[in-house]
Design a protein around this motif. Structure first.
Motif, PDB file in Angstrom:
ATOM      1  N   LEU A  85       0.825  -1.207   0.000  1.00 56.03           N
ATOM      2  CA  LEU A  85       0.000   0.000   0.000  1.00 56.03           C
ATOM      3  C   LEU A  85       0.860   1.258   0.000  1.00 56.03           C
ATOM      4  CD1 LEU A  85      -2.778  -1.036   2.557  1.00 56.03           C
ATOM      5  CD2 LEU A  85      -3.040  -0.754   0.091  1.00 56.03           C
ATOM      6  N   ASP A  87       1.005   5.419  -2.158  1.00 57.87           N
ATOM      7  CA  ASP A  87       0.265   6.334  -3.032  1.00 57.87           C
ATOM      8  C   ASP A  87       0.446   5.947  -4.497  1.00 57.87           C
ATOM      9  OD1 ASP A  87      -0.707   7.886  -0.948  1.00 57.87           O
ATOM     10  OD2 ASP A  87       1.049   9.182  -0.929  1.00 57.87           O
ATOM     11  N   ILE A  90      -1.582   2.657  -5.384  1.00 57.92           N
ATOM     12  CA  ILE A  90      -3.020   2.962  -5.396  1.00 57.92           C
ATOM     13  C   ILE A  90      -3.371   3.754  -6.651  1.00 57.92           C
ATOM     14  CG2 ILE A  90      -4.805   4.342  -4.287  1.00 57.92           C
ATOM     15  CD1 ILE A  90      -4.385   1.747  -2.881  1.00 57.92           C
ATOM     16  N   ALA A  91      -2.520   4.720  -7.020  1.00 55.24           N
ATOM     17  CA  ALA A  91      -2.774   5.526  -8.216  1.00 55.24           C
ATOM     18  C   ALA A  91      -2.742   4.657  -9.472  1.00 55.24           C
ATOM     19  CB  ALA A  91      -1.742   6.646  -8.322  1.00 55.24           C
ATOM     20  N   LYS A  94      -5.908   2.626  -9.632  1.00 54.29           N
ATOM     21  CA  LYS A  94      -7.045   3.486  -9.980  1.00 54.29           C
ATOM     22  C   LYS A  94      -7.083   3.760 -11.478  1.00 54.29           C
ATOM     23  CE  LYS A  94      -9.142   7.954  -8.862  1.00 54.29           C
ATOM     24  NZ  LYS A  94      -9.012   9.190  -8.047  1.00 54.29           N
ATOM     25  N   LEU A 111     -10.563  -1.174  -4.507  1.00 53.57           N
ATOM     26  CA  LEU A 111      -9.737   0.035  -4.531  1.00 53.57           C
ATOM     27  C   LEU A 111     -10.093   0.950  -3.360  1.00 53.57           C
ATOM     28  CD1 LEU A 111      -7.705   1.911  -5.970  1.00 53.57           C
ATOM     29  CD2 LEU A 111      -9.627   2.822  -7.273  1.00 53.57           C
ATOM     30  N   GLU A 112     -11.368   1.134  -3.093  1.00 58.08           N
ATOM     31  CA  GLU A 112     -11.805   1.996  -1.991  1.00 58.08           C
ATOM     32  C   GLU A 112     -11.329   1.443  -0.650  1.00 58.08           C
ATOM     33  OE1 GLU A 112     -15.998   2.144  -2.463  1.00 58.08           O
ATOM     34  OE2 GLU A 112     -15.947   3.474  -4.223  1.00 58.08           O
ATOM     35  N   ALA A 115      -7.537   2.051  -0.385  1.00 53.70           N
ATOM     36  CA  ALA A 115      -7.258   3.471  -0.134  1.00 53.70           C
ATOM     37  C   ALA A 115      -7.545   3.826   1.323  1.00 53.70           C
ATOM     38  CB  ALA A 115      -8.092   4.341  -1.073  1.00 53.70           C
ATOM     39  N   LEU A 118      -4.729   2.463   3.462  1.00 49.85           N
ATOM     40  CA  LEU A 118      -3.528   3.295   3.338  1.00 49.85           C
ATOM     41  C   LEU A 118      -3.657   4.551   4.185  1.00 49.85           C
ATOM     42  CD1 LEU A 118      -0.812   4.013   2.089  1.00 49.85           C
ATOM     43  CD2 LEU A 118      -2.040   4.961   0.116  1.00 49.85           C
ATOM     44  N   GLU A 119      -4.829   5.175   4.178  1.00 51.22           N
ATOM     45  CA  GLU A 119      -5.037   6.380   4.977  1.00 51.22           C
ATOM     46  C   GLU A 119      -4.908   6.077   6.467  1.00 51.22           C
ATOM     47  OE1 GLU A 119      -5.538  10.317   5.699  1.00 51.22           O
ATOM     48  OE2 GLU A 119      -5.260   9.290   3.770  1.00 51.22           O
TER      49      GLU A 119
END
Length: 258
Positions: A85, A87, A90-91, A94, A111-112, A115, A118-119
């Motif tokens: 995980l 950025d 994930i990008a 996406k 994906l959600e 994300a 990761l947050e």
């Protein structure tokens, strides 16, 4: 004569029969040609429809193959993101999912979720860094305050008695506040009272950076109060007003006063 009439009648009958047969044959041939033309047109139409249907089926098959390829690529990118995980991953996932014609609900949900995970990891890392910084700061304070009096051991205000230590801490805090105020004054060009700063200084004439009277001016104020020339609020007493009037009366007039 009668014999001749019979022969003529027979010939007429045969002639009429021949013409009738010829007309019938012509009509039959014409009908057959028309039927053949209709059959040929139907075959061409059916052949064209079959060709168009085949093309449509091939186009749909190609479209489904392209969608399947995009889904496979997005699934691979999604698995990479879930395993690591960041950025960037994930990008990438996406972008791959957005490239699927019509989208993909299952991949979008994954994906959600990734994300959100990761947050959460980022928030935990931030909290850990803050905790580490607080712990380090506390450790530094302990190392630099062996006697536990709340004042760094290398501070010039780290005196012996509690009263002196308290006064030292207060003086150090006031000195820091004066320094910060002075920096702000330099940026603005004025002190907190709106007085212009002396050239190259962080305070106005006769004042500290915070706008309060400097030591020399404060001594003059204290002397005036002690000797009855000024009230504690800074206004002149009757004695002080008399002294002011006397000074004004003995002052040398300026050119404007003539």
């Amino acid at each position: 004569m009668k014999k001749f009439s019979v022969v003529l009648l027979v010939c007429s009958t045969l002639l009429l029969s021949a013409c009738s047969n010829e007309k019938k044959s012509t009509t039959t041939a014409s009908t057959s040609d028309k039927q053949e033309t209709v059959n040929s047109s139907s075959k061409e139409k059916a052949k064209k429809e079959a060709s168009e249907k085949k093309k449509a089926e091939e186009a749909e098959k190609k479209k489904q193959e392209e969608i399947s390829k995009k889904v496979t690529e997005a699934d691979t990118a999604m698995k990479a993101a879930e395993a690591n995980l960041t950025d960037e991953t994930i990008a990438a996932a996406k972008n791959a999912i957005n490239a699927i014609p019509g989208g993909n609900t299952d991949l979008q949900k994954r994906l959600e979720t990734a994300a959100a995970n990761l947050e959460a990891i980022k928030q935990q890392a931030t909290q850990a860094q803050q905790q580490q910084a607080t712990t380090q700061e506390q450790s530094n304070q302990v190392q630099n305050d062996a006697d536990g009096n709340g004042i760094p051991d290398d501070s010039p205000y780290n005196n012996t008695t509690p009263e002196e230590r308290a006064r030292g801490a207060q003086m150090e805090a006031e000195a820091n506040a004066q320094w910060h105020q002075g920096q702000e004054n330099i940026q603005n060009g004025y002190d907190p009272n709106g007085q212009p700063l002396l050239p190259g200084q962080d305070h106005a004439a006769g004042a500290n950076p915070d706008g309060s009277p400097d030591a020399w001016v404060q001594d003059q104020i204290d002397w005036a109060i002690e000797n009855g020339y000024s009230n504690p609020d800074g206004t002149p007493t009757e004695k002080g007003q008399q002294a002011i009037d006397e000074v004004n009366a003995n002052a040398i007039p300026t050119d404007d006063q003539y």
